[in-house]
Motif scaffolding. Structure first.
Motif, PDB file in Angstrom:
ATOM      1  N   ASP A  92       0.836  -1.190   0.000  1.00 20.63           N
ATOM      2  CA  ASP A  92       0.000   0.000   0.000  1.00 20.63           C
ATOM      3  C   ASP A  92       0.878   1.249   0.000  1.00 20.63           C
ATOM      4  O   ASP A  92       1.602   1.507   0.966  1.00 20.63           O
ATOM      5  CB  ASP A  92      -0.886  -0.027   1.252  1.00 20.63           C
ATOM      6  CG  ASP A  92      -1.802   1.191   1.343  1.00 20.63           C
ATOM      7  OD1 ASP A  92      -1.731   2.042   0.440  1.00 20.63           O
ATOM      8  OD2 ASP A  92      -2.572   1.272   2.316  1.00 20.63           O
ATOM      9  N   GLU A 149      -8.603 -15.148  -0.916  1.00 27.92           N
ATOM     10  CA  GLU A 149      -9.754 -15.783  -1.539  1.00 27.92           C
ATOM     11  C   GLU A 149      -9.513 -17.254  -1.844  1.00 27.92           C
ATOM     12  O   GLU A 149     -10.466 -18.022  -2.026  1.00 27.92           O
ATOM     13  CB  GLU A 149     -10.113 -15.064  -2.850  1.00 27.92           C
ATOM     14  CG  GLU A 149     -10.469 -13.594  -2.689  1.00 27.92           C
ATOM     15  CD  GLU A 149      -9.251 -12.705  -2.824  1.00 27.92           C
ATOM     16  OE1 GLU A 149      -8.120 -13.248  -2.944  1.00 27.92           O
ATOM     17  OE2 GLU A 149      -9.411 -11.473  -2.798  1.00 27.92           O
ATOM     18  N   ARG A 198      -4.714  -5.521   5.885  1.00 30.79           N
ATOM     19  CA  ARG A 198      -5.563  -4.366   5.632  1.00 30.79           C
ATOM     20  C   ARG A 198      -6.991  -4.627   6.120  1.00 30.79           C
ATOM     21  O   ARG A 198      -7.417  -5.767   6.277  1.00 30.79           O
ATOM     22  CB  ARG A 198      -5.602  -4.053   4.131  1.00 30.79           C
ATOM     23  CG  ARG A 198      -4.252  -3.738   3.524  1.00 30.79           C
ATOM     24  CD  ARG A 198      -4.396  -3.407   2.042  1.00 30.79           C
ATOM     25  NE  ARG A 198      -3.126  -3.033   1.444  1.00 30.79           N
ATOM     26  CZ  ARG A 198      -2.292  -3.903   0.883  1.00 30.79           C
ATOM     27  NH1 ARG A 198      -2.599  -5.181   0.849  1.00 30.79           N
ATOM     28  NH2 ARG A 198      -1.150  -3.481   0.363  1.00 30.79           N
ATOM     29  N   THR A 199      -7.708  -3.535   6.309  1.00 31.26           N
ATOM     30  CA  THR A 199      -9.124  -3.649   6.655  1.00 31.26           C
ATOM     31  C   THR A 199      -9.930  -4.009   5.411  1.00 31.26           C
ATOM     32  O   THR A 199      -9.492  -3.794   4.279  1.00 31.26           O
ATOM     33  CB  THR A 199      -9.643  -2.324   7.224  1.00 31.26           C
ATOM     34  OG1 THR A 199      -9.439  -1.280   6.246  1.00 31.26           O
ATOM     35  CG2 THR A 199      -8.930  -1.960   8.514  1.00 31.26           C
ATOM     36  N   GLY A 200     -11.112  -4.578   5.629  1.00 33.24           N
ATOM     37  CA  GLY A 200     -12.016  -4.860   4.526  1.00 33.24           C
ATOM     38  C   GLY A 200     -11.691  -6.104   3.725  1.00 33.24           C
ATOM     39  O   GLY A 200     -12.248  -6.309   2.645  1.00 33.24           O
ATOM     40  N   VAL A 201     -10.790  -6.951   4.230  1.00 31.54           N
ATOM     41  CA  VAL A 201     -10.414  -8.180   3.531  1.00 31.54           C
ATOM     42  C   VAL A 201     -10.991  -9.373   4.288  1.00 31.54           C
ATOM     43  O   VAL A 201     -10.896  -9.440   5.526  1.00 31.54           O
ATOM     44  CB  VAL A 201      -8.878  -8.318   3.420  1.00 31.54           C
ATOM     45  CG1 VAL A 201      -8.500  -9.637   2.738  1.00 31.54           C
ATOM     46  CG2 VAL A 201      -8.277  -7.141   2.656  1.00 31.54           C
ATOM     47  N   ASN A 202     -11.560 -10.318   3.564  1.00 29.57           N
ATOM     48  CA  ASN A 202     -12.079 -11.542   4.177  1.00 29.57           C
ATOM     49  C   ASN A 202     -10.942 -12.557   4.275  1.00 29.57           C
ATOM     50  O   ASN A 202     -10.740 -13.386   3.385  1.00 29.57           O
ATOM     51  CB  ASN A 202     -13.226 -12.103   3.338  1.00 29.57           C
ATOM     52  CG  ASN A 202     -13.848 -13.346   3.969  1.00 29.57           C
ATOM     53  OD1 ASN A 202     -13.717 -13.581   5.171  1.00 29.57           O
ATOM     54  ND2 ASN A 202     -14.501 -14.155   3.155  1.00 29.57           N
ATOM     55  N   TYR A 203     -10.185 -12.483   5.346  1.00 29.90           N
ATOM     56  CA  TYR A 203      -9.014 -13.340   5.515  1.00 29.90           C
ATOM     57  C   TYR A 203      -9.428 -14.764   5.888  1.00 29.90           C
ATOM     58  O   TYR A 203     -10.508 -14.984   6.458  1.00 29.90           O
ATOM     59  CB  TYR A 203      -8.102 -12.773   6.599  1.00 29.90           C
ATOM     60  CG  TYR A 203      -7.330 -11.548   6.163  1.00 29.90           C
ATOM     61  CD1 TYR A 203      -6.331 -11.642   5.199  1.00 29.90           C
ATOM     62  CD2 TYR A 203      -7.604 -10.295   6.718  1.00 29.90           C
ATOM     63  CE1 TYR A 203      -5.625 -10.515   4.793  1.00 29.90           C
ATOM     64  CE2 TYR A 203      -6.897  -9.161   6.330  1.00 29.90           C
ATOM     65  CZ  TYR A 203      -5.907  -9.283   5.360  1.00 29.90           C
ATOM     66  OH  TYR A 203      -5.212  -8.178   4.956  1.00 29.90           O
ATOM     67  N   VAL A 231      -8.080  -6.014  12.454  1.00 27.19           N
ATOM     68  CA  VAL A 231      -8.859  -5.737  11.238  1.00 27.19           C
ATOM     69  C   VAL A 231     -10.044  -6.696  11.110  1.00 27.19           C
ATOM     70  O   VAL A 231     -10.674  -6.781  10.053  1.00 27.19           O
ATOM     71  CB  VAL A 231      -7.974  -5.788   9.970  1.00 27.19           C
ATOM     72  CG1 VAL A 231      -6.866  -4.753  10.042  1.00 27.19           C
ATOM     73  CG2 VAL A 231      -7.399  -7.190   9.753  1.00 27.19           C
TER      74      VAL A 231
END
Length: 738
Positions: free
Chosen positions: A46, A611, A665-670, A699
């Motif tokens: 980033d 993913e 990061r935020t907003g990631v489906n880990y 996160v």
């Protein structure tokens, strides 16, 4: 390894070790999902972040023994174990591992010592381990062997109120030449800082007035029966940047080590200096290996008078710069093509250096692997005896034991043993001053066999493991996947013959660094006997031979060094994608597994491929390539050659793409993540894993931490930490099978 010409072709190994071939069909059901997973550009950090090494809200977790960090880690581990042991699967898995252990025999380690064979074993009765001794003649005669208990480490711990675990055991080089005395390395609670204690295997006791070192990192060499050369750290400034001792001292028996005379000092930027014994009697010397950066090595010899002489050999060497000794000759393996004494030698060639010959005539070729042939095991693939050199050659994944003997006309090569296809062969021990090798063969579905091999004689059995699964229910395949740049990457796959409905859950393991190979083993590596529970529930297991490892020789190793490290991670992801394309499994039904340098690999799958993977175990890892853990761990300085130099701005900009911590990061489906560390891990340190787990939690990821107060870099041990060992398999079952 030879890559298949068609990425859907695969070689199948039956339980008996025979090859058969089949053509895989791409599963249309999963094709659309795979297209979305294939990246089109390099991973990038980033750009909004400024200083990747800057302290953040989790920096306080970095120090291994900070009281607040320890309290936090203990609470996290308590929550993790509470959650995993509450699973309806945990008690079943624990019982299944216990039953498998009872039905089998833990694989011992064997060492040849004069006219004796030493056996070291860990099991449920001896969780810290025990040493046994038997006459070598009893082994060669066959029949039952009467093993005499020489040292019970658990009893020693009880007697002396210690927490000893035997660490870095290698009696091939830790014993006095042609004697029965050895310096055994003990780590407190599994620490990488070891105390060497002198033990007499004939008498079955520690030597009175014998060597007993303070905790130290590194190894030693016997200069004579009363003097060893060993790294000594008397004060913090005596350490290299890597944490190893900077100075090698000559320590005489019966004297304080603080008074030992310095013999050699490395540069502060060197990774380490190792020592080993060569020769016997008046001609005995100590060989020093100055490790510049795990890719470059300088060999030096210390004589009885303390004089140090540098050997005129290239610095680019395989096998961590190890020199294998046979008679007066030292044998090394070249990592790059080199001109020595006016002659050109190809990369991967084994060359002999004889210091007793005149200058200009000291180097001869021992063996040059042909195309498609590799000598590639840095730890147990080469051995020097009084007769010559033994080494394992790999061709088309089939292993052959070769014996090289020197003569007036050069070296002669003979073939000794050939393993079945898909079965690994190693030389874990050898007689440095006589004849004899300990040879081990093992496969994913082939129980381990260990034999004493003496050239010209029939091999004598030392150990034959018992089956813990019905091999007829499973199949082992060797498949190939196409990586992003078109390179074909081989991987092993163990799966049920009869598939259940739907995608098959798969655990994918890898390492991909330091030229270390991915090899088959019978429920001893990775998750050990826990894989019995996994396979019997319909799961599959895979190991990927990605670039950075040694499977295809030095070129394969060097391809992913430094700022090319991303190629390893591309390879691993390509293997996972290939299993999806074949119809075997589906996205989020794959779990990544890696320990140590493989922990860095698994952490990158969490951040780069969320993913694709549904779960990840990140074991004893480095997770941040820019900020160390400030706890005395030794990994940082030596890792530059493998992952790049963060102090170089051009390299740093590339490294940011594969430094996992900076890419959370935020907003990631880990995926579900279990990070496993140990407080006593002096090789990597728990700080990396703690910070990684904590940042993922911040996160919103399902991130668990399991930290063992002891166990070191090997935590969890299936004997010392059976519940934690079972919890790892339970984590994968809950994450991928429910």
């Amino acid at each position: 390894m030879q890559g298949a010409t068609n990425q859907n072709a695969r070689r199948t190994i039956s339980a008996e070790g025979r090859y058969s071939y089949s053509r895989g069909l791409t599963g249309s059901l999963f094709a659309a999902s795979v297209l979305a997973l294939s990246p089109t550009a390099s991973w990038a950090f980033d750009p909004g972040a400024e200083d990747p090494a800057a302290p953040d809200q989790f920096t306080w977790l970095a120090n291994a023994r900070d009281p607040k960090a320890l309290e936090w880690a203990a609470e996290q581990s308590k929550k993790t174990m509470k959650r995993l042991t509450a699973s309806s699967e945990f008690a079943k898995v624990e019982a299944e591992i216990r039953d498998a252990r009872a039905a089998s025999s833990p694989k011992p380690s064997y060492y040849l010592l004069q006219d004796k064979v030493v056996r070291f074993v860990r099991n449920s009765e001896h969780r810290a381990g025990a040493f046994y001794v038997a006459p070598r003649s009893a082994v060669t005669k066959g029949g039952a062997i009467d093993w005499r208990l020489a040292l019970d480490v658990d009893a020693l711990n009880a007697r002396e109120s210690k927490r000893y675990e035997v660490m870095f055991l290698n009696l091939n080089v830790q014993c006095m030449p042609q004697k029965d005395r050895c310096l055994i390395p003990f780590g407190d609670g599994g620490s990488s800082l070891v105390e060497y204690r002198e033990f007499d295997f004939s008498a079955g006791r520690f030597v009175e007035g014998g060597f007993h070192s303070p905790p130290t990192r590194g190894d030693f060499g016997w200069l004579n029966p009363d003097t060893i050369l060993i790294g000594y750290i008397g004060k913090p400034s005596d350490r290299l940047d890597s944490g190893f001792a900077q100075t090698i001292v000559a320590w005489k028996r019966g004297t304080p080590i603080a008074e030992a005379k310095p013999v050699y000092s490395a540069k502060s930027t060197d990774s380490m200096v190792s020592a080993t014994t060569i020769g016997t009697g008046p001609s005995q010397q100590v060989l020093l290996n100055r490790v510049l950066d795990y890719s470059n090595f300088e060999l030096l010899v210390v004589g009885q008078d303390g004089a140090v002489e540098r050997l005129d050999l290239p610095t680019k060497m395989q096998n961590f710069g190890t020199a294998f000794v046979t008679g007066s000759k030292l044998v090394v393996q070249l990592a790059d093509a080199a001109v020595i004494e006016g002659r050109t030698y190809a990369a991967d060639t084994l060359v002999s250096y004889d210091p007793t010959e005149p200058a200009g005539r000291r180097v001869t070729e021992v063996f040059a692997p042909k195309a498609g042939s590799y000598v590639n095991d840095p730890f147990e693939g080469i051995a020097g005896t009084a007769d010559g050199l033994a080494f394992v050659e790999t061709r088309n994944l089939q292993k052959t034991l070769l014996i090289a003997r020197p003569s007036a006309r050069g070296w002669t090569i003979t073939r000794s043993l050939t393993a079945a296809p898909g079965v690994a062969m190693t030389i874990p021990s050898y007689d440095r001053f006589g004849s004899g090798l300990i040879v081990e063969q093992t496969g994913f579905l082939t129980p381990t066999e260990i034999k004493l091999v003496v050239p010209g004689r029939k091999p004598a059995a030392l150990f034959k493991g018992k089956a813990v699964v019905d091999a007829r229910k499973f199949v082992t395949e060797i498949r190939s996947a196409r990586s992003r740049d078109g390179t074909m990457v081989d991987y092993y796959l163990v799966r049920p013959k009869e598939r259940q409905a739907g995608p098959t859950p798969v655990i994918l393991a890898g390492y991909g660094g330091y030229g270390i190979n991915v090899e088959p083993s019978y429920f001893t590596g990775d998750l050990g006997l826990g894989l019995v529970s996994w396979l019997n529930r319909g799961g599959a297991f895979s190991r990927a031979a990605i670039r950075g490892g040694g499977e295809r020789g030095s070129a394969w190793t060097n391809a992913a060094k430094g700022i090319n490290r991303q190629l390893s991670y591309d390879d691993f992801a390509a293997v996972a994608e290939d299993m999806v394309k074949s119809g075997l499994t589906a996205p989020r039904k794959i779990g990544s597994f890696g320990r140590s340098f493989g922990g860095l690999l698994s952490a990158n799958m969490v951040t780069q491929q969320p993913e694709l993977f549904g779960a990840s175990i990140v074991g004893v890892p480095v997770t941040d390539l820019f900020r160390g853990v400030d706890d005395g761990s030794i990994i940082d300085a030596g890792g530059v050659s493998e992952t790049g130099d963060p102090k170089d701005p051009k390299q740093a900009s590339i490294m940011l793409g594969y430094s996992p911590y900076q890419n959370i990061r935020t907003g990631v489906n880990y995926p579900h993540v279990l990070t496993v560390v140990s407080t006593e891990d002096g090789q990597v340190g728990p700080g990396y894993g703690r910070r990684f787990a904590a940042k993922l939690q911040s996160v919103g990821a399902d991130s668990l931490l399991l930290e063992g107060p002891t166990g070191g870099h090997g935590f969890p041990n299936e004997f010392a930490n059976p519940k934690e060992h079972a919890a790892q398999v339970t984590f994968f079952i809950e994450s991928l099978m429910k």
